[in-house]
Design an enzyme around this catalytic site. Structure first.
Site, mmCIF file in Angstrom:
data_model
loop_
_atom_site.group_PDB
_atom_site.id
_atom_site.type_symbol
_atom_site.label_atom_id
_atom_site.label_comp_id
_atom_site.label_asym_id
_atom_site.label_seq_id
_atom_site.Cartn_x
_atom_site.Cartn_y
_atom_site.Cartn_z
ATOM 1 N N LYS A 152 3.653 -16.914 8.788
ATOM 2 C CA LYS A 152 3.377 -15.720 9.604
ATOM 3 C C LYS A 152 2.065 -15.101 9.111
ATOM 4 O O LYS A 152 2.030 -14.444 8.076
ATOM 5 C CB LYS A 152 4.491 -14.678 9.504
ATOM 6 C CG LYS A 152 4.372 -13.669 10.655
ATOM 7 C CD LYS A 152 5.037 -12.357 10.421
ATOM 8 C CE LYS A 152 4.212 -11.396 9.625
ATOM 9 N NZ LYS A 152 2.907 -11.025 10.246
ATOM 10 N N GLU B 194 2.415 -12.176 -4.402
ATOM 11 C CA GLU B 194 1.079 -11.843 -4.921
ATOM 12 C C GLU B 194 0.645 -10.576 -4.206
ATOM 13 O O GLU B 194 0.494 -10.566 -2.992
ATOM 14 C CB GLU B 194 0.126 -13.009 -4.665
ATOM 15 C CG GLU B 194 0.608 -14.249 -5.402
ATOM 16 C CD GLU B 194 -0.267 -15.469 -5.233
ATOM 17 O OE1 GLU B 194 -1.162 -15.450 -4.393
ATOM 18 O OE2 GLU B 194 -0.019 -16.448 -5.962
ATOM 19 N N GLU C 10 -4.448 1.777 -4.974
ATOM 20 C CA GLU C 10 -5.321 0.753 -4.390
ATOM 21 C C GLU C 10 -5.957 1.289 -3.108
ATOM 22 O O GLU C 10 -5.245 1.632 -2.165
ATOM 23 C CB GLU C 10 -4.512 -0.514 -4.083
ATOM 24 C CG GLU C 10 -5.396 -1.655 -3.613
ATOM 25 C CD GLU C 10 -4.611 -2.903 -3.232
ATOM 26 O OE1 GLU C 10 -3.583 -2.773 -2.536
ATOM 27 O OE2 GLU C 10 -5.031 -4.008 -3.619
HETATM 28 P P1 NAD Z 1 0.689 -6.045 4.113
HETATM 29 O O1 NAD Z 1 1.665 -5.978 3.015
HETATM 30 O O2 NAD Z 1 0.587 -4.914 5.056
HETATM 31 O O3 NAD Z 1 0.946 -7.332 5.022
HETATM 32 C C1 NAD Z 1 0.955 -8.651 4.488
HETATM 33 C C2 NAD Z 1 1.791 -9.539 5.382
HETATM 34 O O4 NAD Z 1 3.154 -9.114 5.307
HETATM 35 C C3 NAD Z 1 1.402 -9.460 6.863
HETATM 36 O O5 NAD Z 1 1.551 -10.739 7.446
HETATM 37 C C4 NAD Z 1 2.432 -8.500 7.409
HETATM 38 O O6 NAD Z 1 2.629 -8.613 8.805
HETATM 39 C C5 NAD Z 1 3.657 -8.909 6.606
HETATM 40 N N1 NAD Z 1 4.720 -7.902 6.522
HETATM 41 C C6 NAD Z 1 4.583 -6.554 6.545
HETATM 42 N N2 NAD Z 1 5.812 -5.971 6.423
HETATM 43 C C7 NAD Z 1 6.718 -6.974 6.311
HETATM 44 C C8 NAD Z 1 8.129 -7.017 6.163
HETATM 45 N N3 NAD Z 1 8.853 -5.904 6.084
HETATM 46 N N4 NAD Z 1 8.725 -8.220 6.084
HETATM 47 C C9 NAD Z 1 8.001 -9.360 6.139
HETATM 48 N N5 NAD Z 1 6.660 -9.383 6.288
HETATM 49 C C10 NAD Z 1 6.025 -8.207 6.370
HETATM 50 O O7 NAD Z 1 -0.718 -6.355 3.434
HETATM 51 P P2 NAD Z 1 -2.134 -6.457 4.123
HETATM 52 O O8 NAD Z 1 -2.605 -5.086 4.452
HETATM 53 O O9 NAD Z 1 -2.108 -7.494 5.180
HETATM 54 O O10 NAD Z 1 -3.008 -7.050 2.920
HETATM 55 C C11 NAD Z 1 -3.623 -6.267 1.961
HETATM 56 C C12 NAD Z 1 -2.808 -6.248 0.684
HETATM 57 O O11 NAD Z 1 -2.639 -7.579 0.214
HETATM 58 C C13 NAD Z 1 -3.498 -5.503 -0.437
HETATM 59 O O12 NAD Z 1 -2.543 -4.744 -1.137
HETATM 60 C C14 NAD Z 1 -4.021 -6.622 -1.336
HETATM 61 O O13 NAD Z 1 -4.233 -6.262 -2.678
HETATM 62 C C15 NAD Z 1 -2.954 -7.639 -1.175
HETATM 63 N N6 NAD Z 1 -3.454 -8.963 -1.530
HETATM 64 C C16 NAD Z 1 -3.013 -9.543 -2.681
HETATM 65 C C17 NAD Z 1 -3.504 -10.781 -3.065
HETATM 66 C C18 NAD Z 1 -3.058 -11.448 -4.335
HETATM 67 O O14 NAD Z 1 -3.316 -12.636 -4.481
HETATM 68 N N7 NAD Z 1 -2.424 -10.743 -5.256
HETATM 69 C C19 NAD Z 1 -4.439 -11.439 -2.247
HETATM 70 C C20 NAD Z 1 -4.853 -10.815 -1.075
HETATM 71 C C21 NAD Z 1 -4.349 -9.582 -0.720
#
Ligand code: NAD
Length: 484
Positions: free
Chosen positions: A175, A251, A386
């Site tokens: 997804k 992650e 963040e």
């Molecule tokens: P997000 O958590 O909003 O979304 C990430 C994914 O999770 C998306 O596909 C989203 O649709 C899905 N999602 C959201 N709620 C969900 C739920 N309840 N159940 C299942 N899936 C769900 O994050 P974002 O805004 O897309 O990305 C930015 C974040 O990602 C930042 O916090 C960043 O630090 C983190 N990030 C971490 C790494 C790492 O390797 N540690 C790498 C890249 C980004």
């Protein structure tokens, strides 16, 4: 050109089960870029069924790793052959600069595939002859993997999950983030053409909190969940997965310290520190978003750092000269700016940047300039939360112990970045730093054999090399008595 984005379930491209869709926009000018299937619970369920059937009845899980590797190499070759197209899609979808898409991220997609294909084919197995007994370990694939990925490095991070999951014999439901759905579908198309069997990779689109993500995290037919995204979403996924005891690799976010000692080579430390916060527009989990500078060089360092920040080319990400593109969406820009306002309320001084770019070259896109804030302490919310944008918070320190104490005083623990010419100090710091990755006099270099993940609320588990094998397989001990 606008795109219509459907799910890939089994071998079939499908609209959402109820026909619903949502719009995705180009962050450069806010124009409509794609109409995307808004996944339902039925869609999630159907994708898991397809992946389950492919795992239980298809050839993939039973193939020799070297046979799987041949197909994954063919997929990697197809990615290389379509590098320009995939890079263009990534850049228009998420605002990533074309230089980064075409020279770093899309090549890394191919590298992810080749690395894990070869790793799985070459991985060593342990066997212990012990008198009349022979014991050894098997690494059968875990089964169906839910892969949930973010928007900030869409296909690179999706394949950081898909590549090891497939290489070790699993089937996948991916997804992608709703903001950046384009490259996942093009990649899946290329993978099918390159010979990936039906149902081995499925892609569903939609919003996390809504229906499609439900089955992906709570269906007992899912054997592993690999998630990259925010720490807040990570908690929800862990809670959903707990009901079935489904292992999760997560992650998540970061607030990494970038420490510059007074013996650092500033010709390296300044450009690397600029890259560590303004590369990818600060929308990078590993960003060095807390810049700790030793007191004696604070003024000299800041002069050069601010000057370099002000000279970064901010603009159309399709222009190869651009270094900083737009933020992903309006809502995110408002969040980033909200933090800059908060910083000022907390007593911080905006040294450069600090308000949206609204001139004709940038409006109506989601452009925010490189921003530097001084005058805060590590206890401010600006320094603890963040922001995920081009906003650097500069803090001072006097001693090594103080720098380490500030660096470790964070709920996050993803990365540490350090500039010094003192080798002993570098090793001392690396040993005591509460972070999954420590970079010394460099940034962002990755050897995929090493563990990748975070401490604290930055992560759960590690992926990379043998760490990925442990997560995506179900290691099994076998002992046989050799005599009658
Ligand atoms: P997000 O958590 O909003 O979304 C990430 C994914 O999770 C998306 O596909 C989203 O649709 C899905 N999602 C959201 N709620 C969900 C739920 N309840 N159940 C299942 N899936 C769900 O994050 P974002 O805004 O897309 O990305 C930015 C974040 O990602 C930042 O916090 C960043 O630090 C983190 N990030 C971490 C790494 C790492 O390797 N540690 C790498 C890249 C980004």
């Amino acid at each position: 050109m606008t795109h219509t984005i459907h799910h890939l379930i089994g071998n079939e491209w499908r609209a959402a089960s109820d026909g619903a869709s949502f719009d995705s926009h180009d962050p450069h000018d806010g124009s409509h870029l794609a109409t995307v299937a808004r996944g339902t619970a039925e869609d999630g369920d159907a994708a898991i069924t397809a992946a389950r059937t492919a795992f239980d009845e298809g050839p993939w899980a039973r193939m020799a790793p070297k046979e799987r590797a041949k197909i994954l190499h063919a997929v990697a070759d197809a990615v290389d052959d379509h590098r320009a197209e995939l890079s263009d899609l990534e850049t228009r979808d998420g605002g990533k600069t074309i230089t980064q898409s075409s020279h770093a991220e899309i090549p890394r997609v191919a590298h992810n595939l080749r690395f894990f294909a070869d790793y799985a084919a070459m991985a060593e197995n342990e066997a212990y002859p012990d008198g009349d007994l022979l014991s050894y370990t098997l690494y059968p694939p875990a089964g169906v993997v839910s892969a949930i990925s973010p928007w900030n490095a869409p296909l690179m991070l999706a394949t950081w999950k898909i590549a090891p999951a497939l290489a070790f014999g699993n089937t996948v439901v991916l997804k992608p983030a709703p903001q950046t759905p384009l490259t996942a579908n093009r990649f899946a198309e290329l993978a099918l053409e390159a010979g990936l069997p039906e149902g081995v990779l499925n892609v569903v689109h939609g919003f996390g909190g809504e229906a499609v993500a439900g089955p992906l995290t709570s269906d007992p037919r899912v054997d592993r969940i690999t998630f990259t995204g925010s720490s807040a979403t990570g908690v929800k996924i862990l809670q959903a997965a707990a009901a079935n005891h489904t292992p999760v690799s997560a992650e998540m976010g970061g607030k990494s310290a970038n420490i510059v000692f007074d013996d650092a080579d500033l010709d390296i430390a300044v450009p690397m520190s600029i890259r560590a916060i303004f590369g990818g527009n600060g929308q990078v989990c590993l960003s060095g978003s807390r810049l700790l500078v030793q007191s004696g060089i604070m003024d000299a360092f800041l002069d050069r750092f601010v000057d370099a920040a002000q000279n970064l080319a901010v603009g159309d990400p399709k222009d190869p000269a651009t270094v900083v593109g737009p933020l992903i969406e309006e809502k995110h820009l408002e969040k980033v700016h909200g933090y800059v306002e908060l910083a000022q309320e907390e007593g911080g001084k905006v040294v450069t940047g600090g308000s949206r770019l609204t001139d004709p070259a940038h409006a109506p896109g989601f452009y925010y300039p490189p921003t530097v804030i001084t005058g805060l302490t590590n206890s401010s919310r600006t320094a603890r939360e963040e922001i995920f944008g081009p906003v650097e918070t500069v803090l001072g320190f006097d001693t090594e112990d103080e720098a380490l104490r500030i660096a470790n005083d964070s709920p996050y623990g993803l990365a540490g970045i350090l500039f010094t010419q003192n080798l002993s100090r570098a090793h001392r710091m690396a040993a005591r730093w509460r972070a999954g990755t420590v970079w010394i006099n460099t940034f962002f270099e990755r050897d995929l054999r090493l563990p990748f993940g975070g401490e604290g609320i930055s992560g759960l588990g590690r992926e990379g090399g043998r760490y990925s094998r442990e997560f995506f397989t179900e290691p099994r001990a076998v002992t046989i008595r050799l005599s009658r």
